[in-house]
Write an enzyme that holds these catalytic residues in place. Structure first.
Site, PDB file in Angstrom:
ATOM      1  N   GLN A 159       0.820  -1.216   0.000  1.00  0.00           N
ATOM      2  CA  GLN A 159       0.000   0.000   0.000  1.00  0.00           C
ATOM      3  C   GLN A 159       0.854   1.267   0.000  1.00  0.00           C
ATOM      4  OE1 GLN A 159      -0.014  -2.364   2.313  1.00  0.00           O
ATOM      5  NE2 GLN A 159      -0.126  -1.572   4.404  1.00  0.00           N
ATOM      6  N   ASN A 181      10.559  -6.094   1.848  1.00  0.00           N
ATOM      7  CA  ASN A 181      10.408  -7.549   1.757  1.00  0.00           C
ATOM      8  C   ASN A 181       9.984  -7.950   0.338  1.00  0.00           C
ATOM      9  OD1 ASN A 181       7.635  -7.023   1.551  1.00  0.00           O
ATOM     10  ND2 ASN A 181       7.247  -7.448   3.706  1.00  0.00           N
ATOM     11  N   SER A 204      20.976  -9.860   1.782  1.00  0.00           N
ATOM     12  CA  SER A 204      22.328  -9.319   1.890  1.00  0.00           C
ATOM     13  C   SER A 204      23.372 -10.373   1.534  1.00  0.00           C
ATOM     14  CB  SER A 204      22.564  -8.809   3.311  1.00  0.00           C
ATOM     15  OG  SER A 204      23.791  -8.133   3.393  1.00  0.00           O
ATOM     16  N   GLN A 226      26.957 -10.223   8.100  1.00  0.00           N
ATOM     17  CA  GLN A 226      25.979 -10.138   7.012  1.00  0.00           C
ATOM     18  C   GLN A 226      24.909 -11.214   7.121  1.00  0.00           C
ATOM     19  OE1 GLN A 226      25.902  -7.344   4.926  1.00  0.00           O
ATOM     20  NE2 GLN A 226      27.267  -6.931   6.641  1.00  0.00           N
ATOM     21  N   HIS A 229      21.539 -10.423   8.918  1.00  0.00           N
ATOM     22  CA  HIS A 229      20.399  -9.749   8.282  1.00  0.00           C
ATOM     23  C   HIS A 229      19.199 -10.664   8.100  1.00  0.00           C
ATOM     24  CE1 HIS A 229      21.937  -5.762   7.447  1.00  0.00           C
ATOM     25  NE2 HIS A 229      23.075  -6.277   7.050  1.00  0.00           N
ATOM     26  N   GLU A 274      27.240  -8.458  -3.417  1.00  0.00           N
ATOM     27  CA  GLU A 274      26.865  -7.108  -2.990  1.00  0.00           C
ATOM     28  C   GLU A 274      28.072  -6.413  -2.354  1.00  0.00           C
ATOM     29  OE1 GLU A 274      23.583  -5.087   0.057  1.00  0.00           O
ATOM     30  OE2 GLU A 274      24.094  -7.212   0.226  1.00  0.00           O
ATOM     31  N   HIS A 275      28.680  -7.067  -1.376  1.00  0.00           N
ATOM     32  CA  HIS A 275      29.877  -6.541  -0.715  1.00  0.00           C
ATOM     33  C   HIS A 275      31.047  -7.485  -0.972  1.00  0.00           C
ATOM     34  CE1 HIS A 275      26.360  -5.642   1.965  1.00  0.00           C
ATOM     35  NE2 HIS A 275      26.856  -4.419   1.926  1.00  0.00           N
ATOM     36  N   ASP A 308      28.509   0.381   6.059  1.00  0.00           N
ATOM     37  CA  ASP A 308      27.063   0.475   6.266  1.00  0.00           C
ATOM     38  C   ASP A 308      26.683   1.728   7.043  1.00  0.00           C
ATOM     39  OD1 ASP A 308      26.422  -1.812   4.917  1.00  0.00           O
ATOM     40  OD2 ASP A 308      26.194  -3.066   6.697  1.00  0.00           O
ATOM     41  N   GLU A 362      16.777   3.518 -43.856  1.00  0.00           N
ATOM     42  CA  GLU A 362      15.755   3.037 -42.917  1.00  0.00           C
ATOM     43  C   GLU A 362      14.348   3.117 -43.506  1.00  0.00           C
ATOM     44  OE1 GLU A 362      16.242   4.995 -39.161  1.00  0.00           O
ATOM     45  OE2 GLU A 362      18.053   3.837 -38.688  1.00  0.00           O
ATOM     46  N   HIS A 367      11.264  11.668 -42.281  1.00  0.00           N
ATOM     47  CA  HIS A 367      12.518  12.083 -41.646  1.00  0.00           C
ATOM     48  C   HIS A 367      13.401  12.767 -42.701  1.00  0.00           C
ATOM     49  CE1 HIS A 367      11.270   9.614 -38.316  1.00  0.00           C
ATOM     50  NE2 HIS A 367      12.399   9.803 -37.660  1.00  0.00           N
TER      51      HIS A 367
END
Length: 375
Positions: A159, A181, A204, A226, A229, A274-275, A308, A362, A367
């Site tokens: 929402q 999430n 993560s 990590q 998480h 990611e890291h 972080d 083309e 054009h």
């Protein structure tokens, strides 16, 4: 019903019934029935609840993040050639939305997105956060105040994304930032095209390249930090040290023993984490071998948690292998490059044959006519 269809049905319902539907879903998912926008009194109450030491820490952190991101700003490119003007100009987005997830409060998310947005020149920032006991986390409200963000809404989940994307109960935003999430991720995916989105954040990830010179506990706790998480988080150790491999062979950690540091880098590129931490005798020598990583942290004293929170570099990074084709959040994510040109008559006449022939190739006659009609 799968998650895609589930989210689609809720978004459709919100589009059709508007604020009434948002109120129903807010009650159902967050147990909240009050007003959505945070009042000035609530901002004031939140600030009074923050200890002075924490206020100072937040201010210092914001300054570090701002300093790093100000260095990213690009100047417009303008040049004149043959009497014609060419260029590339950068314009900030006017209005963005930041989703700050519920569960564990993550005020650092607001810092990492809000600061580069302000540096880029975004004028209007909206924040949504799922209410807990009818309130937004006081740290989030205090950071919002420091960033001069006045619009904060007690909204979470699908929402919240719908409200920002469709402009229900608030003005519509141009782009939505922030992790969430799987339902938030799917909602962001489905509203893309109506608004822009930053990315689809997954669990993560960390990979550590380490040799025998690395401190065992440094490496172990960096990997474990990590995994903290959530159960879907991933951690890899890529090492040339059998001893370190044995020490870090714990639940949730994938240990890969390589014959060389070059092989470690090759594995890291395949993972595209990611890291990526490189804790070796000469970490800088390996940087050129890394092609795919959201962020690279070098040496014994650059753990992921430092990045972080307080280094100033951004912690909004690609996950799930997306580092193979995208990178860290920067001020440019809040700006649009716009090309600009003003051609002189002389250059147009001398060069238009290029366009005329390409239009012929083309097969688009009007054009060609647009070019030929100019004398």
């Amino acid at each position: 019903m799968d998650i895609e269809e589930y989210v689609r049905e809720i978004l459709k319902d919100i589009r059709e019934r508007g604020l009434e539907a948002i109120r129903e879903y807010s009650k159902k998912f967050d147990g909240y029935e009050g007003p959505f926008e945070v009042s000035k009194e609530e901002f004031k109450e939140a600030e009074e609840r923050i200890p002075e030491r924490d206020k100072e820490i937040i201010k210092r952190t914001l300054k570090r993040i701002e300093k790093y991101h100000r260095k990213q700003l690009k100047q417009d490119i303008l040049y004149i050639e043959n009497g014609s003007l060419y260029g590339l100009i950068y314009k900030p987005l006017k209005r963005i939305g930041i989703y700050v997830p519920g569960g564990k409060p993550l005020p650092s998310t607001l810092m990492m997105v809000g600061v580069p947005a302000r540096v880029a020149g975004v004028k209007e920032i909206v924040v949504t956060n799922p209410p807990k006991d009818g309130k937004v986390n006081p740290y989030i409200l205090y950071i919002a105040k420091l960033l001069k963000i006045e619009e904060v809404y007690k909204l979470g989940g699908i929402q919240a994304i719908a409200a920002m994307a469709y402009g229900i109960g608030m003005k519509k935003v141009q782009k939505i930032f922030g992790p969430g999430n799987k339902f938030v991720n799917e909602a962001k995916r489905q509203v893309f095209g109506i608004v822009g989105i930053d990315s689809l954040a997954g669990p993560s990830e960390i990979a550590v390249i380490a040799d025998e010179s690395a401190d065992k506990d440094f490496v172990l706790y960096d990997l474990l930090s990590q995994l903290e998480h959530g159960k879907d988080s991933k951690a890899w150790l890529l090492t040339t040290s059998k001893e370190l491999a044995d020490y870090c062979n714990r639940e949730g950690i994938t240990v890969i023993v390589c014959s060389s540091l070059e092989e470690c880098c090759k594995k890291a590129n395949e993972i595209a984490p990611e890291h990526l931490e490189i804790i070796t005798r000469e970490p800088l020598k390996l940087v050129d071998l890394i092609e795919n990583a959201g962020a690279i942290y070098l040496g014994l004293y650059t753990p992921v948690p430092a990045a972080d929170y307080f280094l100033g570099v951004n912690h909004v990074l690609p996950t799930g292998g997306a580092a193979k084709f995208m990178g860290v959040l920067t001020v440019w994510d809040f700006m649009k490059p716009i090309s600009i040109a003003m051609v002189s008559r002389e250059e147009f006449i001398s060069e238009r044959e290029l366009g005329i022939r390409l239009a012929e190739i083309e097969g688009i006659e009007l054009h060609k006519k647009s070019l030929e009609v100019r004398k």
